[in-house]
Design a protein around this motif. Structure first.
Motif, PDB file in Angstrom:
ATOM      1  N   ASN A 260       0.835  -1.195   0.000  1.00  0.00           N
ATOM      2  CA  ASN A 260       0.000   0.000   0.000  1.00  0.00           C
ATOM      3  C   ASN A 260       0.870   1.246   0.000  1.00  0.00           C
ATOM      4  OD1 ASN A 260      -2.351  -1.669   0.264  1.00  0.00           O
ATOM      5  ND2 ASN A 260      -1.997  -1.768   2.476  1.00  0.00           N
ATOM      6  N   SER A 261       0.225   2.377  -0.237  1.00  0.00           N
ATOM      7  CA  SER A 261       0.897   3.662  -0.104  1.00  0.00           C
ATOM      8  C   SER A 261       1.185   3.935   1.370  1.00  0.00           C
ATOM      9  CB  SER A 261       0.036   4.770  -0.705  1.00  0.00           C
ATOM     10  OG  SER A 261      -1.232   4.820  -0.066  1.00  0.00           O
ATOM     11  N   LEU A 262       1.935   5.001   1.657  1.00  0.00           N
ATOM     12  CA  LEU A 262       2.316   5.282   3.037  1.00  0.00           C
ATOM     13  C   LEU A 262       1.119   5.589   3.917  1.00  0.00           C
ATOM     14  CD1 LEU A 262       5.582   7.386   2.536  1.00  0.00           C
ATOM     15  CD2 LEU A 262       5.372   4.991   3.238  1.00  0.00           C
ATOM     16  N   ASP A 263       0.122   6.258   3.371  1.00  0.00           N
ATOM     17  CA  ASP A 263      -1.071   6.566   4.164  1.00  0.00           C
ATOM     18  C   ASP A 263      -2.067   5.423   4.197  1.00  0.00           C
ATOM     19  OD1 ASP A 263      -1.851   6.673   1.545  1.00  0.00           O
ATOM     20  OD2 ASP A 263      -2.546   8.752   1.576  1.00  0.00           O
ATOM     21  N   GLY A 264      -1.818   4.379   3.412  1.00  0.00           N
ATOM     22  CA  GLY A 264      -2.716   3.232   3.397  1.00  0.00           C
ATOM     23  C   GLY A 264      -3.982   3.434   2.629  1.00  0.00           C
ATOM     24  N   ALA A 265      -4.117   4.543   1.901  1.00  0.00           N
ATOM     25  CA  ALA A 265      -5.365   4.825   1.195  1.00  0.00           C
ATOM     26  C   ALA A 265      -5.474   4.054  -0.115  1.00  0.00           C
ATOM     27  CB  ALA A 265      -5.475   6.330   0.926  1.00  0.00           C
ATOM     28  N   SER A 266      -4.377   3.799  -0.790  1.00  0.00           N
ATOM     29  CA  SER A 266      -4.422   3.129  -2.091  1.00  0.00           C
ATOM     30  C   SER A 266      -3.590   1.863  -2.059  1.00  0.00           C
ATOM     31  CB  SER A 266      -3.904   4.065  -3.198  1.00  0.00           C
ATOM     32  OG  SER A 266      -2.572   4.449  -2.933  1.00  0.00           O
ATOM     33  N   ASN A 267      -4.088   0.864  -2.756  1.00  0.00           N
ATOM     34  CA  ASN A 267      -3.387  -0.410  -2.880  1.00  0.00           C
ATOM     35  C   ASN A 267      -2.533  -0.385  -4.137  1.00  0.00           C
ATOM     36  OD1 ASN A 267      -3.532  -3.426  -4.164  1.00  0.00           O
ATOM     37  ND2 ASN A 267      -3.241  -3.484  -1.963  1.00  0.00           N
ATOM     38  N   ILE A 268      -1.242  -0.693  -3.985  1.00  0.00           N
ATOM     39  CA  ILE A 268      -0.304  -0.653  -5.107  1.00  0.00           C
ATOM     40  C   ILE A 268      -0.101  -2.036  -5.708  1.00  0.00           C
ATOM     41  CG2 ILE A 268       2.047  -0.074  -5.782  1.00  0.00           C
ATOM     42  CD1 ILE A 268       2.062   2.023  -3.593  1.00  0.00           C
ATOM     43  N   GLY A 269       0.042  -3.036  -4.892  1.00  0.00           N
ATOM     44  CA  GLY A 269       0.269  -4.386  -5.380  1.00  0.00           C
ATOM     45  C   GLY A 269       0.126  -5.383  -4.259  1.00  0.00           C
ATOM     46  N   SER A 270       0.656  -6.577  -4.472  1.00  0.00           N
ATOM     47  CA  SER A 270       0.541  -7.630  -3.458  1.00  0.00           C
ATOM     48  C   SER A 270       1.619  -8.673  -3.692  1.00  0.00           C
ATOM     49  CB  SER A 270      -0.841  -8.281  -3.484  1.00  0.00           C
ATOM     50  OG  SER A 270      -1.095  -8.868  -4.757  1.00  0.00           O
ATOM     51  N   ILE A 271       1.967  -9.362  -2.602  1.00  0.00           N
ATOM     52  CA  ILE A 271       2.865 -10.515  -2.615  1.00  0.00           C
ATOM     53  C   ILE A 271       2.069 -11.680  -2.044  1.00  0.00           C
ATOM     54  CG2 ILE A 271       5.041 -11.471  -1.796  1.00  0.00           C
ATOM     55  CD1 ILE A 271       6.046  -8.610  -1.449  1.00  0.00           C
ATOM     56  N   ILE A 272       1.788 -12.674  -2.859  1.00  0.00           N
ATOM     57  CA  ILE A 272       0.901 -13.776  -2.483  1.00  0.00           C
ATOM     58  C   ILE A 272       1.717 -15.051  -2.409  1.00  0.00           C
ATOM     59  CG2 ILE A 272      -1.203 -15.031  -3.033  1.00  0.00           C
ATOM     60  CD1 ILE A 272      -2.054 -12.635  -4.728  1.00  0.00           C
ATOM     61  N   ARG A 273       1.680 -15.662  -1.238  1.00  0.00           N
ATOM     62  CA  ARG A 273       2.318 -16.972  -1.093  1.00  0.00           C
ATOM     63  C   ARG A 273       1.263 -18.037  -1.370  1.00  0.00           C
ATOM     64  NH1 ARG A 273       2.400 -21.611   2.873  1.00  0.00           N
ATOM     65  NH2 ARG A 273       4.450 -22.549   2.542  1.00  0.00           N
ATOM     66  N   LYS A 274       1.438 -18.790  -2.461  1.00  0.00           N
ATOM     67  CA  LYS A 274       0.458 -19.772  -2.894  1.00  0.00           C
ATOM     68  C   LYS A 274       0.532 -21.025  -2.041  1.00  0.00           C
ATOM     69  CE  LYS A 274      -1.163 -17.584  -6.541  1.00  0.00           C
ATOM     70  NZ  LYS A 274      -2.596 -17.257  -6.696  1.00  0.00           N
ATOM     71  N   TRP A 275      -0.628 -21.613  -1.781  1.00  0.00           N
ATOM     72  CA  TRP A 275      -0.693 -22.874  -1.061  1.00  0.00           C
ATOM     73  C   TRP A 275      -0.623 -24.019  -2.056  1.00  0.00           C
ATOM     74  CZ3 TRP A 275      -0.131 -25.256   3.367  1.00  0.00           C
ATOM     75  CH2 TRP A 275      -0.686 -26.529   3.552  1.00  0.00           C
ATOM     76  N   ASN A 276       0.440 -24.823  -1.981  1.00  0.00           N
ATOM     77  CA  ASN A 276       0.659 -25.920  -2.928  1.00  0.00           C
ATOM     78  C   ASN A 276       0.645 -27.287  -2.262  1.00  0.00           C
ATOM     79  OD1 ASN A 276       0.872 -24.236  -5.161  1.00  0.00           O
ATOM     80  ND2 ASN A 276       3.068 -23.956  -4.897  1.00  0.00           N
ATOM     81  N   GLY A 277       0.090 -27.388  -1.066  1.00  0.00           N
ATOM     82  CA  GLY A 277       0.014 -28.680  -0.411  1.00  0.00           C
ATOM     83  C   GLY A 277       1.101 -28.870   0.627  1.00  0.00           C
ATOM     84  N   PHE A 278       0.983 -29.955   1.378  1.00  0.00           N
ATOM     85  CA  PHE A 278       1.897 -30.221   2.488  1.00  0.00           C
ATOM     86  C   PHE A 278       3.291 -30.621   2.012  1.00  0.00           C
ATOM     87  CE2 PHE A 278      -2.243 -30.762   4.516  1.00  0.00           C
ATOM     88  CZ  PHE A 278      -2.062 -30.045   5.689  1.00  0.00           C
ATOM     89  N   LEU A 279       3.394 -31.267   0.835  1.00  0.00           N
ATOM     90  CA  LEU A 279       4.703 -31.702   0.366  1.00  0.00           C
ATOM     91  C   LEU A 279       5.607 -30.507   0.092  1.00  0.00           C
ATOM     92  CD1 LEU A 279       6.581 -33.994  -0.473  1.00  0.00           C
ATOM     93  CD2 LEU A 279       5.588 -33.875  -2.766  1.00  0.00           C
ATOM     94  N   SER A 280       5.074 -29.485  -0.589  1.00  0.00           N
ATOM     95  CA  SER A 280       5.880 -28.298  -0.861  1.00  0.00           C
ATOM     96  C   SER A 280       6.204 -27.549   0.417  1.00  0.00           C
ATOM     97  CB  SER A 280       5.144 -27.379  -1.837  1.00  0.00           C
ATOM     98  OG  SER A 280       3.910 -26.951  -1.275  1.00  0.00           O
ATOM     99  N   THR A 281       5.304 -27.614   1.405  1.00  0.00           N
ATOM    100  CA  THR A 281       5.572 -26.944   2.676  1.00  0.00           C
ATOM    101  C   THR A 281       6.682 -27.652   3.438  1.00  0.00           C
ATOM    102  OG1 THR A 281       3.264 -26.236   2.764  1.00  0.00           O
ATOM    103  CG2 THR A 281       4.526 -26.149   4.814  1.00  0.00           C
ATOM    104  N   MET A 282       6.661 -28.985   3.470  1.00  0.00           N
ATOM    105  CA  MET A 282       7.700 -29.736   4.171  1.00  0.00           C
ATOM    106  C   MET A 282       9.049 -29.590   3.486  1.00  0.00           C
ATOM    107  SD  MET A 282       5.530 -33.192   4.997  1.00  0.00           S
ATOM    108  CE  MET A 282       7.006 -34.042   5.535  1.00  0.00           C
ATOM    109  N   GLY A 283       9.067 -29.497   2.151  1.00  0.00           N
ATOM    110  CA  GLY A 283      10.318 -29.374   1.418  1.00  0.00           C
ATOM    111  C   GLY A 283      10.746 -27.955   1.162  1.00  0.00           C
ATOM    112  N   ASN A 284      10.055 -26.962   1.763  1.00  0.00           N
ATOM    113  CA  ASN A 284      10.398 -25.548   1.582  1.00  0.00           C
ATOM    114  C   ASN A 284      10.415 -25.153   0.107  1.00  0.00           C
ATOM    115  OD1 ASN A 284      10.599 -25.104   4.308  1.00  0.00           O
ATOM    116  ND2 ASN A 284      12.821 -25.314   4.382  1.00  0.00           N
ATOM    117  N   ALA A 285       9.477 -25.665  -0.665  1.00  0.00           N
ATOM    118  CA  ALA A 285       9.349 -25.313  -2.076  1.00  0.00           C
ATOM    119  C   ALA A 285       8.178 -24.359  -2.224  1.00  0.00           C
ATOM    120  CB  ALA A 285       9.166 -26.559  -2.933  1.00  0.00           C
ATOM    121  N   ASP A 286       8.412 -23.099  -1.929  1.00  0.00           N
ATOM    122  CA  ASP A 286       7.341 -22.104  -1.918  1.00  0.00           C
ATOM    123  C   ASP A 286       7.119 -21.542  -3.318  1.00  0.00           C
ATOM    124  OD1 ASP A 286       6.846 -22.200   0.895  1.00  0.00           O
ATOM    125  OD2 ASP A 286       8.696 -21.078   1.211  1.00  0.00           O
TER     126      ASP A 286
END
Length: 326
Positions: A260-286
């Motif tokens: 977001n912007s510094l005042d939080g009024a506008s959204n600029i972008g996003s960083i999304i961590r996708k959920w790919n199941g337990f195997l990728s989580t255990m193997g740190n394959a994000d």
């Protein structure tokens, strides 16, 4: 007279010399061997063998593989033993076409100027999954059409990785399709033994592009219930803010970090961590998906890109092993 042996009559000396010369002398011209041969009518021409170019001679030998001997300048294709083409070769890596240089743009960031969405894919390391031995992280950076944009590799020694795990200082090197290092990300070591609200315990990431030229910082801010960061320029002046969810480990769902912007009024972008199941989580394959406006300054895009890796190490890498009370 019975005791006398008959002898051959003597010949003149000139005749004997002529006989010796006639056996060794070479004639001036070969004799005409075809004087008794009568030429018949010409028969039909034999058609060329199908499937072979003109000018090739095919010897017909029983139980033998025919060898083709070209009469011109071309040579037949030959396969050496063990050099036959394989049908199960992996598909080649498709790289994003290199853009032209742009004014006021660090070299190598021209790719980001053409994108509004990139994917960060961490490699699955079987050694970590089986032995719990931490290895250097590796990432593939791709666009929406699955073309490779960058390759990110960690440069950390074995002791630091396995002793500090997600708290470790690191150096990430970003290379392009030609193997050139276009960006470097450095995270210094920060002590976490003191209070979380102490400035010396807050994490920080420095982004250099090209390596050696700082373009900005990602600084952590203390927050009681959620992740909070500020994206700063090279003078450490805040330009944007990043806020994460209350539960960063979103089991079964995506984890969204809003830019977001510094005042939080506008959204600029996003960083999304996708959920790919337990195997990728255990193997740190994000798998992360980064979104930002197409017209955003290319340096700020690189800063959001760098913030993704600080989030990955802080919240989605394995913590250091706990020491027993004994």
């Amino acid at each position: 007279m019975s005791g006398v042996v008959p002898t051959a009559p003597e010949q003149p000396t000139e005749e004997a010399e002529n006989q010796v010369k006639s056996t060794t002398a070479v004639p001036d011209a070969p004799p005409d061997y075809n004087s008794h041969f009568n030429t018949g009518p010409a028969g039909p021409a034999a058609p060329p063998s199908a499937g072979l170019p003109m000018g090739y001679y095919v010897p017909q030998q029983p139980s033998a593989i025919p060898l083709y001997h070209p009469t011109g300048g071309t040579h037949p294709i030959q396969y050496q033993p063990g050099k036959y083409p394989l049908m199960n070769q992996p598909a080649p890596i498709m790289w994003m076409p290199g853009p032209a240089p742009m004014p006021n743009c660090p070299p190598g960031l021209e790719y980001l100027a053409q994108l509004d969405n990139i994917h960060v894919l961490q490699h699955l390391e079987p050694l970590e999954l089986m032995t719990r031995f931490e290895t250097n992280n590796r990432y593939d950076i791709k666009n929406n059409v699955d073309q490779m944009v960058y390759i990110v590799t960690e440069d950390t020694d074995d002791f630091t990785r396995n002793a500090y795990r997600n708290l470790r200082p690191f150096v990430l090197r970003v290379t392009d399709c030609l193997g050139r290092e276009i960006m470097t990300m450095q995270r210094p070591f920060r002590c976490t033994c003191c209070c979380f609200c102490c400035p010396c315990a807050r994490q920080e990431l420095e982004v250099q592009c090209p390596p050696g030229v700082t373009i900005g910082f990602v600084a952590e801010h203390w927050n009681l219930c959620r992740a909070s960061y500020s994206i700063q320029n090279e003078k450490k002046e805040s330009a944007m803010r990043v806020r994460g969810p209350c539960a960063t480990y979103g089991c079964g769902s995506d984890s969204v970090f809003e830019v977001n912007s510094l005042d939080g009024a506008s959204n600029i972008g996003s960083i999304i961590r996708k959920w790919n199941g337990f195997l990728s989580t255990m193997g740190n394959a994000d798998h992360f998906e980064i979104r930002f406006p197409l017209a955003l300054d290319v340096k700020m895009k690189a800063m959001i890109f760098g913030c993704c890796f600080l989030i990955d190490f802080m919240y989605f890498e394995r913590p250091p092993p706990r020491r027993s009370s004994r």
